[in-house]
Structures are given as structure tokens and as C-alpha cells.
Design an enzyme around this catalytic site. Sequence first.
Site, PDB file in Angstrom:
ATOM      1  N   CYS A   1      -4.939  -2.524  11.817  1.00 61.15           N
ATOM      2  CA  CYS A   1      -4.001  -1.956  12.810  1.00 61.15           C
ATOM      3  C   CYS A   1      -5.155  -1.052  13.795  1.00 61.15           C
ATOM      4  O   CYS A   1      -5.979  -1.458  14.473  1.00 61.15           O
ATOM      5  CB  CYS A   1      -2.983  -1.244  12.343  1.00 61.15           C
TER       6      CYS A   1
ATOM      7  N   HIS B   1      -0.784  -5.451   9.223  1.00 59.31           N
ATOM      8  CA  HIS B   1      -1.144  -4.763   8.120  1.00 59.31           C
ATOM      9  C   HIS B   1      -0.989  -5.684   6.750  1.00 59.31           C
ATOM     10  O   HIS B   1      -0.116  -5.625   6.162  1.00 59.31           O
ATOM     11  CB  HIS B   1      -0.111  -3.365   7.718  1.00 59.31           C
TER      12      HIS B   1
ATOM     13  N   GLU C   1      -2.331  -5.110   3.612  1.00 65.15           N
ATOM     14  CA  GLU C   1      -2.264  -4.459   2.855  1.00 65.15           C
ATOM     15  C   GLU C   1      -0.796  -4.465   2.309  1.00 65.15           C
ATOM     16  O   GLU C   1      -0.311  -4.591   1.036  1.00 65.15           O
ATOM     17  CB  GLU C   1      -2.665  -3.000   2.759  1.00 65.15           C
TER      18      GLU C   1
HETATM   19  N1  GLN Z   1      -1.848   4.128  16.744  1.00 68.25           N
HETATM   20  C1  GLN Z   1      -1.642   2.545  16.907  1.00 68.25           C
HETATM   21  C2  GLN Z   1      -0.447   1.920  17.427  1.00 68.25           C
HETATM   22  O1  GLN Z   1       0.287   2.255  17.616  1.00 68.25           O
HETATM   23  C3  GLN Z   1      -2.017   1.872  15.509  1.00 68.25           C
HETATM   24  C4  GLN Z   1      -0.768   1.827  14.702  1.00 68.25           C
HETATM   25  C5  GLN Z   1      -1.375   1.571  13.208  1.00 68.25           C
HETATM   26  O2  GLN Z   1      -2.304   1.811  12.763  1.00 68.25           O
HETATM   27  N2  GLN Z   1      -0.283   1.505  12.179  1.00 68.25           N
HETATM   28  O3  GLN Z   1      -0.596   0.703  18.279  1.00 68.25           O
END
Ligand code: GLN
Length: 556
Positions: A391, A522, A524
Site C-alpha cells: 500500500c 494488502h 497480508e
Molecule cells: N496513506 C495511503 C493512502 O491513503 C496508504 C494507505 C495504506 O497504506 N493503507 O492511500
Amino acid sequence: MAKDGHKYIFVIGGVLSGVGKGIATSSMGLLLKSKGFKVNLVKVDPYLNVDAGTMNPTEHGEVFVLNSGLETDQDMGNYERFLNRDLGPEDYMTSGMVYQTIIARERALGYGGKCIEAIPHVRDEILHRFESAAAHNGSNVSIIEIGGTVGDFQNALFIDAARVLKMQHPGDVTFVMVSYLPVPGTLGEMKTKPTQNAVRQLNGYGVQPDFLIARGNHPLDSKRKEKIAVACSIQTDHVISAPDIESVYEVPLNFEKDKFAEMLVKTLALPSRKNADLTAWRKFVRAVTRTRAPEVAIAIVGKYFDSGDFVLSDAYLSVIEAIKFSAAALRIRPRIHWINAKDFERGTAVSTLAKYDGILVPGGFGETGIEGKIKAIEYARTKKIPYFGLCYGMQLMVVEYARHVAELIGAHTAEIDPKTTHPIVVVMENQKEHIARNRYGGSMRLGTYPARVAKGTIAQAAYKKNRIDERHRHRYEINSAYVHELEKAGLVFSGTSPDGVLMEIAELPKNAHPFMLGTQFHPELTARPLAPHPLFTAFLKAARLRMASRQGSRTR
Ligand code: GLN
């Protein structure tokens, strides 16, 4: 109304919290599933947040996102991992949700002019949620974990709802207390009194536990088992010893030694008596606890490092577990090193990363440590150290590439620098209004979305398919205006939304780097003990290769 014959197991904590109620719940779930029952696990969080999404991970641990997009407690992650099954939004509830429903109904005159009270209205709404979780899942058994400890102000109405459920369905509800038996240093012996008091406290709610899981540093001896049984009116064999063990995945095997699941089946008069088939689980536990396997060193470069190791492992729980599952499958042992991204901004040389076999930048928000993360990513890229970005870790990987390879001077994510000359990462179109109106709760791009994986890429080689479903939690995305330029500079967007608009996976080709890959989603969150995530496995395979070549060069 409850489905006929549906069984409920309530798990309630005594003495102190944080002693493994979630793992006990997950383990019971696995054991009953392995006996052929369909099980759903439910978490009750008594706090007033409507969901876990607005909480800082250092406060409450990782936010675990379900397929539906609901942002929940990390226990839901344990449940899914042990059950090897996706859970639904009905399987999670907070006091915030309960009150939100009731207040909305009251504002709509849904109570026909009545005065709304904690009892019966709040309790009835809770009961309704317990029953609809059971109905939705089509399961035979619900195991419902009530957060906190008996005696807390916040969870009393949930315990009371459980009591009423038992009253309505006497043979279908059982209570399990997870308690803690301390061994005070000055005495050197295990004390049962706090547990006796906790059971009495639960009795004060009109609830008698049928089982007691005795957590502690040591196994419970027969003398104390007997003592608890008599003092608390629990059958002796229903007092289950649950000492600390190396891996949480051993807990179900320990329970099985005490025939815990069989006794649950008997107590609830469940029909089948099949012996638990735990062959695959046992094999996994052997692999995950194998101490002699070769070690790979993984650096996690992140920011939630304020409150020590304990908080860390909670804030990144699914990432750590996902690494463990793939490592077990590859017969290696991961050694995880926590690197505070801020250190690289305060003068620590990034070359200290040379000693790791893989570098991972997990998800995150905000400015803290961001330049440190970018330095770490640049180091991984230029020194050809396997890199995995999750992410934020993917977004920053693309920013780094834009700055240093595509020569887009000043490139940044608009999350940090809205006026950057090259906004490589921008807020998603539908997020603008949420932000403008301060609508932060549950409004990110959340939950499972499909993606297309490009042929001939590292991602496709790992997944072995061209269409995937993965869970998301973000407000920002790669700016499509830069995609062409970045691709010209050598970056490959190997995963996109099916319409090709959103960039979901970025990677460097195999001939440029052994493994440099980031995902907007994600992975994970869906890695499971019995089904490791293919991208984590691919990352660790690359790390294993580096480990082998580093060892080779050391012995030469
Ligand atoms: N801050 C970033 C976004 O909002 C990544 C979010 C995250 O890593 N879950 O897109």
C-alpha cells in the site's frame, strides 16, 4: 429469532485482558471446524468507535479489513487465519454500531414514542445481532468473544444479552471463561484466587461458566484444577490448562490433548462425533516451529515504533504472520528486524540495510518517516535487495522511481505535498468530498476488489493466474497521468483494476532487479497458515536466494 438448533459459545475474559481470548476463540473454532461443523467466529468490541478504522494502530493494534470493507479488530484476522475462511460484517460488532443503529431508529420514530433504555432496547439490539450473525453465515455454531474483562462497565450489556440468549435456548448456549493465573515472584506458586473472584463476578451477572481456560506461564497442576473446579462449580475436566507456548498455532493442538472440543460437542449436544482431523494443521505447526531451518533476515521499515516491541507486533500483526506462513512453506525461518524509518532522516546510514535479505515497507499514513522510507526503498532498488511494498510501501516505491529514475524532480505523493510539481500519487476522485466534509470513518476505498494481472510479470508468475481479488484500504492512488512516463522509464504496472484505470501492482522486471514489487492492496490480510499468500512467498524466495548468496560469499 435464532435458528433452531444453532449453538452459541460465549468467550468471556477474567482477571486481566490480553491473555489470549482471541487465540482461544480461534482455536475452538478450528477444532470444531475440523470435527465437521460449520463455525462462525464473532468479535464484540465494547468501545464506542463505530469501527476500528479511526483508531491509531499504536492504540489498538492493526486494523483488519474484511472482504466487505468493514474495518475491524485484529482478532478478526486471527479468526480468519485459524478458520481458513472469510468472515462477514455480521461477525463483528462494537457498542458504537449498536448505539448508532438504535439512535438512528429513534430519530426515525422507530420506537413508536417509547422511552429508549439500555435494558431492554440496547440489549435487544445486541441479541438481534448475535442471532443475525448466526443466520447469515448458515453455520452450526457461533463462537462469540466478548472484548474486555468481566466487571468492565462497557461489556456488561453484551454479557447480559448472552445470559438472555441462554435463558431462551437453554441447551444451545455455553460459556467459556478465559482467565489468568499469576505466579507472584515472592511466592513462586500459581494463585487461583483472582480466577475464583472473576468467576464469582460473572456469577453476579447471572452467568455460570461451563468451561474455564486457565492461562498462565505454567501448566495448571491437578491440585489447582481441582481447587478451581470446586470453588467455581465447574467440572474438573472442564478446567483446561493453557500455558504459554512458543507459537499461538500450537494452542488448538494443546486443547485437543485435553479433548476440549469433544467436551464442547457433548455439552452442546451437537450431533456429530467425528474425531478432529488436524493433519494439515499439525504439519503447518511443525514447519512454523522448526528451529533448525536456515534464517532469512527481513527488515520492516515503518513508523509505528513509539511504544516498544509489544505495540509493534500488534500494529503489523498480519504482515508478520503472512511472512511466517510463506517462510514455513519454504522451510526457512524469518528473523524480523524493526527499522524506524525516522532513523534514516536523523543520520543513520541506509547502508546498514545491506545486512538484510529482504526489505519491506508496510502500509501507513502521513508524513512521519516518509523520507526515511524513500531512502530505504532507493537503497533496496540500487543494491538489488528484494523489496516488498504494501500500500503506502507501493506508493512510495513509485515516488522513489519517479524521482530517481524517471527524473521527475520533486515528485511526491499529494497526501504529503499537495503542491508538488509531480504528484505521482493523488487522492482518489470519490475521496475528495469525504475529506472536504470531514467524513473519515469507513470512507476509504475498502474491502475486496478484483484486479487483472499482466502476462509475463513477476506478479503473474507468483499468482499463476490473470485475475485476482484483494483487499484494499486507501484514499490515494497512482496518478494515471504519469503511468506512461514511468513505464517508459522501466517501471511495470503488472496489476490494474479490470478497466485498466487503477494501478494495483508495480514491479521492476526480473532483468533489472531480483524482486522489487509493491501492491496497492494488502495481501497480508488474506495470507493463511494453510494458504500462504503467493506474493509473500515470492518475496521470501528472493530473500532466500540473497541469503544463500551472502552465505556463499562469506565462506569463499
Ligand atoms: N496513506 C495511503 C493512502 O491513503 C496508504 C494507505 C495504506 O497504506 N493503507 O492511500
